[in-house]
Enzyme design. Structure first.
Site, PDB file in Angstrom:
ATOM      1  N   LEU A  29      -7.687  67.509-136.500  1.00  0.00           N
ATOM      2  CA  LEU A  29      -7.917  68.816-135.892  1.00  0.00           C
ATOM      3  C   LEU A  29      -6.865  69.839-136.306  1.00  0.00           C
ATOM      4  O   LEU A  29      -5.710  69.513-136.550  1.00  0.00           O
ATOM      5  CB  LEU A  29      -7.920  68.672-134.367  1.00  0.00           C
ATOM      6  CG  LEU A  29      -8.908  67.654-133.796  1.00  0.00           C
ATOM      7  CD1 LEU A  29      -8.807  67.605-132.283  1.00  0.00           C
ATOM      8  CD2 LEU A  29     -10.339  67.966-134.229  1.00  0.00           C
ATOM      9  N   HIS A  33     -10.422  74.230-134.784  1.00  0.00           N
ATOM     10  CA  HIS A  33     -11.063  73.387-133.771  1.00  0.00           C
ATOM     11  C   HIS A  33     -10.578  73.737-132.366  1.00  0.00           C
ATOM     12  O   HIS A  33     -11.377  73.833-131.422  1.00  0.00           O
ATOM     13  CB  HIS A  33     -10.754  71.908-134.029  1.00  0.00           C
ATOM     14  CG  HIS A  33     -11.213  71.386-135.345  1.00  0.00           C
ATOM     15  ND1 HIS A  33     -10.344  71.047-136.360  1.00  0.00           N
ATOM     16  CD2 HIS A  33     -12.460  71.142-135.826  1.00  0.00           C
ATOM     17  CE1 HIS A  33     -11.023  70.594-137.394  1.00  0.00           C
ATOM     18  NE2 HIS A  33     -12.312  70.654-137.105  1.00  0.00           N
ATOM     19  N   GLY A 143     -17.808  76.676-136.026  1.00  0.00           N
ATOM     20  CA  GLY A 143     -17.077  77.748-136.696  1.00  0.00           C
ATOM     21  C   GLY A 143     -17.900  78.389-137.797  1.00  0.00           C
ATOM     22  O   GLY A 143     -18.696  77.725-138.477  1.00  0.00           O
ATOM     23  N   LYS A 145     -16.940  79.275-140.621  1.00  0.00           N
ATOM     24  CA  LYS A 145     -16.570  78.841-141.965  1.00  0.00           C
ATOM     25  C   LYS A 145     -17.676  78.017-142.615  1.00  0.00           C
ATOM     26  O   LYS A 145     -17.949  78.141-143.806  1.00  0.00           O
ATOM     27  CB  LYS A 145     -15.275  78.031-141.956  1.00  0.00           C
ATOM     28  CG  LYS A 145     -14.773  77.696-143.367  1.00  0.00           C
ATOM     29  CD  LYS A 145     -13.538  76.851-143.344  1.00  0.00           C
ATOM     30  CE  LYS A 145     -13.873  75.399-143.119  1.00  0.00           C
ATOM     31  NZ  LYS A 145     -14.545  74.785-144.308  1.00  0.00           N
TER      32      LYS A 145
END
Length: 277
Positions: A29, A33, A143, A145
């Site tokens: 993580l 996160h 996320g 991303k």
């Protein structure tokens, strides 16, 4: 904080909570996160996190065996954030003997990450579907991303009538702009020094868009030219696509665009994206 390894234990523990937010992860993580964990806490009260390096989303040539893992560290971070449940199943718990049912979104395998990584999104959609069924969260947090993943998960939830709200949070970045990723740990010091050119190239295209440029070919070329300034960075694809269908655009229209790219620095493969409103 309860750390659970079986589906039955998760379902028993879940019954204690009216609402719960789920943050699915593959572990190792980072702040990206943890930002999802905090948002889940704010919006749902209780938080569950899954830590599972999902074998079905890796091809035989990819880095499943060496994907970074540090469960003890991850659990310390999650306990400090006040997480309620952590699900850390073994592969056999998720994919028992005789398992043969997968969630397939054919269009996802035809573009971008799907074209570059055959069967990747079959693995992603299947494991996310299973996690949503196991935990039954009010909301699940992802996320930006992994932009194509968020499109796939949203379509799956919509198509299969799964009663979970999918929340997509902004990409969390290092101070120099590099998108946080567990795979960043693979970078050598030299590669890490040049990796931020990926974000600079995306930002330059976004600034041109804000200045009025709507020709997608011109924007792709601008990104390619900036990446070429760092010989260590080898782009695999540069995309300006419709943010909903992920089909490539010639001209950016009213729905804007998703600028995304994948690039290799040696053996390390990084992805990043920006949304143009």
């Amino acid at each position: 904080m309860q750390v659970l390894t079986t589906i039955d234990a998760v379902r028993t523990a879940r019954a204690r909570f009216d609402q719960i937010g789920l943050v699915p992860t593959m572990g190792y993580l980072h702040e990206g996160h943890l930002s999802l964990v905090r948002r889940a806490r704010e919006e749902c009260g209780a938080v569950a996190v899954s830590i599972f390096v999902n074998p079905t989303q890796f091809s035989p040539r990819e880095d499943f065996s060496r994907y970074p893992r540090d469960l003890e560290r991850d659990l310390r971070l999650l306990e400090a954030e006040g997480v309620d449940l952590v699900f850390t199943p073994a592969p056999g718990e998720i994919y028992p003997e005789g398992f043969g049912t997968y969630v397939v979104l054919p269009a996802a395998d035809e573009v971008l990450e799907g074209a570059a990584r055959p069967s990747h999104f079959r693995g992603v959609a299947t494991v996310v579907c299973k996690l949503l069924n196991i935990v039954q969260p009010t909301r699940a947090y992802f996320g930006q991303k992994d932009a194509q993943q968020t499109v796939v998960v949203r379509q799956m939830v919509r198509d299969l009538n799964i009663p979970t709200t999918i929340v997509v949070a902004p990409t969390v970045r290092e101070p120099d702009g590099l998108a946080m990723s567990s795979r960043n740990t693979y970078l050598t010091s030299e590669q890490r020094a040049v990796a931020p050119v990926i974000y600079r190239a995306l930002r330059a295209a976004a600034q041109s868009y804000q200045a009025g440029e709507r020709d997608a070919t011109c924007l792709r070329q601008q990104i390619a030219d900036l990446l070429a300034s760092e010989p260590l960075v080898k782009p695999e694809y540069i995309s300006l696509a419709d943010p909903m269908t992920l089909l490539e655009l010639d001209t950016i229209g009213a729905r804007g665009a998703l600028i995304s790219l994948a690039a290799r620095l040696g053996s390390v493969r990084l992805i990043d994206n920006l949304l143009l409103d």
